[in-house]
Design a protein around this motif. Sequence first.
Motif, PDB file in Angstrom:
ATOM      1  N   UNK A   1       0.834  -1.201   0.000  1.00 42.69           N
ATOM      2  CA  UNK A   1       0.000   0.000   0.000  1.00 42.69           C
ATOM      3  C   UNK A   1       0.869   1.252   0.000  1.00 42.69           C
ATOM      4  N   UNK A   2       0.399   2.264  -0.710  1.00 41.04           N
ATOM      5  CA  UNK A   2       1.056   3.562  -0.689  1.00 41.04           C
ATOM      6  C   UNK A   2       0.883   4.160   0.708  1.00 41.04           C
ATOM      7  N   UNK A   3       1.979   4.456   1.346  1.00 45.09           N
ATOM      8  CA  UNK A   3       1.962   4.997   2.709  1.00 45.09           C
ATOM      9  C   UNK A   3       1.448   6.439   2.740  1.00 45.09           C
ATOM     10  N   UNK A   4       1.624   7.159   1.652  1.00 44.38           N
ATOM     11  CA  UNK A   4       1.250   8.581   1.588  1.00 44.38           C
ATOM     12  C   UNK A   4       0.184   8.776   0.508  1.00 44.38           C
ATOM     13  N   UNK A   5      -0.963   8.186   0.706  1.00 49.24           N
ATOM     14  CA  UNK A   5      -1.945   8.116  -0.365  1.00 49.24           C
ATOM     15  C   UNK A   5      -2.994   9.220  -0.336  1.00 49.24           C
ATOM     16  N   UNK A   6      -3.461   9.553  -1.515  1.00 46.33           N
ATOM     17  CA  UNK A   6      -4.604  10.457  -1.662  1.00 46.33           C
ATOM     18  C   UNK A   6      -5.844   9.684  -2.103  1.00 46.33           C
ATOM     19  N   UNK A   7      -5.665   8.398  -2.429  1.00 43.84           N
ATOM     20  CA  UNK A   7      -6.775   7.556  -2.885  1.00 43.84           C
ATOM     21  C   UNK A   7      -6.802   6.266  -2.075  1.00 43.84           C
ATOM     22  N   UNK A   8      -7.965   5.918  -1.591  1.00 45.75           N
ATOM     23  CA  UNK A   8      -8.166   4.758  -0.728  1.00 45.75           C
ATOM     24  C   UNK A   8      -7.880   3.465  -1.495  1.00 45.75           C
ATOM     25  N   UNK A   9      -6.900   2.701  -1.027  1.00 52.01           N
ATOM     26  CA  UNK A   9      -6.531   1.449  -1.677  1.00 52.01           C
ATOM     27  C   UNK A   9      -5.380   1.588  -2.664  1.00 52.01           C
ATOM     28  N   UNK A  10      -4.782   2.768  -2.744  1.00 49.99           N
ATOM     29  CA  UNK A  10      -3.668   3.037  -3.662  1.00 49.99           C
ATOM     30  C   UNK A  10      -2.516   2.077  -3.348  1.00 49.99           C
ATOM     31  N   UNK A  11      -2.150   1.300  -4.337  1.00 45.29           N
ATOM     32  CA  UNK A  11      -1.183   0.216  -4.177  1.00 45.29           C
ATOM     33  C   UNK A  11      -0.022   0.401  -5.143  1.00 45.29           C
ATOM     34  N   UNK A  12       1.161  -0.040  -4.731  1.00 43.43           N
ATOM     35  CA  UNK A  12       2.349   0.029  -5.577  1.00 43.43           C
ATOM     36  C   UNK A  12       2.827  -1.382  -5.902  1.00 43.43           C
ATOM     37  N   UNK A  13       3.319  -1.548  -7.122  1.00 49.02           N
ATOM     38  CA  UNK A  13       3.884  -2.817  -7.581  1.00 49.02           C
ATOM     39  C   UNK A  13       5.286  -2.512  -8.093  1.00 49.02           C
ATOM     40  N   UNK A  14       6.292  -3.193  -7.538  1.00 49.57           N
ATOM     41  CA  UNK A  14       7.679  -2.940  -7.938  1.00 49.57           C
ATOM     42  C   UNK A  14       8.410  -4.259  -8.155  1.00 49.57           C
ATOM     43  N   UNK A  15       9.323  -4.285  -9.130  1.00 53.69           N
ATOM     44  CA  UNK A  15      10.130  -5.492  -9.276  1.00 53.69           C
ATOM     45  C   UNK A  15      11.057  -5.643  -8.066  1.00 53.69           C
ATOM     46  N   UNK A  16      11.346  -6.869  -7.712  1.00 54.33           N
ATOM     47  CA  UNK A  16      12.274  -7.123  -6.608  1.00 54.33           C
ATOM     48  C   UNK A  16      13.656  -6.578  -6.951  1.00 54.33           C
ATOM     49  N   UNK A  17      14.093  -6.837  -8.161  1.00 56.15           N
ATOM     50  CA  UNK A  17      15.400  -6.351  -8.595  1.00 56.15           C
ATOM     51  C   UNK A  17      15.334  -4.851  -8.833  1.00 56.15           C
ATOM     52  N   UNK A  18      16.326  -4.126  -8.337  1.00 53.55           N
ATOM     53  CA  UNK A  18      16.374  -2.674  -8.519  1.00 53.55           C
ATOM     54  C   UNK A  18      16.627  -2.359  -9.996  1.00 53.55           C
ATOM     55  N   UNK A  19      15.614  -1.820 -10.620  1.00 49.63           N
ATOM     56  CA  UNK A  19      15.705  -1.356 -12.007  1.00 49.63           C
ATOM     57  C   UNK A  19      15.180   0.068 -12.019  1.00 49.63           C
TER      58      UNK A  19
END
Length: 161
Positions: A47-65
């Motif tokens: 979940x986005x810790x600093x969200x303006x929208x309820x349920x705002x989610x982030x998806x990131x690759x494990x590998x730093x790209x």
Amino acid sequence: MPERKRFELDDYIQQIQNGPCFICEMIAGRLNGNHIIHQDELVIVFLNKYTTLYGHTLVAPIEHREHVTGDFSEDEYTVLQRKVHRVAEAVRRTVEPERVYVLSLGSQQGNRHVHWHVAPLPFGVPFKEQQLEALRSQNGILDIPESEMADIARRISENLK
């Protein structure tokens, strides 16, 4: 809908520009306070810790790209986008928004680790307050209690299965 609280944008910018990569820190287990929804060998979803929208989610690759397309082969990118699609559908089923925005934000100046935002727009938001306006933090961020954030993460996780 939760009330809004002030967001200290300058403090946030200072933190992301001068601190270690927050996504890599979270993956390594050195960052507390984030609500992880799912993690596997390819992605972390939270979940986005600093969200303006309820349920705002982030998806990131494990590998730093750092480059949203340039650092991935077409096949790697396609696999990631399938994951983003699954997360977006789980978010949609969880919070039942009018629309789900999917976008990649970040900069070489801060938040360099590639990530996609899955941002659900609730029903009833006037058109002039939708799209990029709905993501702006100048009007504050949602003040969602930790217990409720944990519940949202749990429900999205259940809908992801």
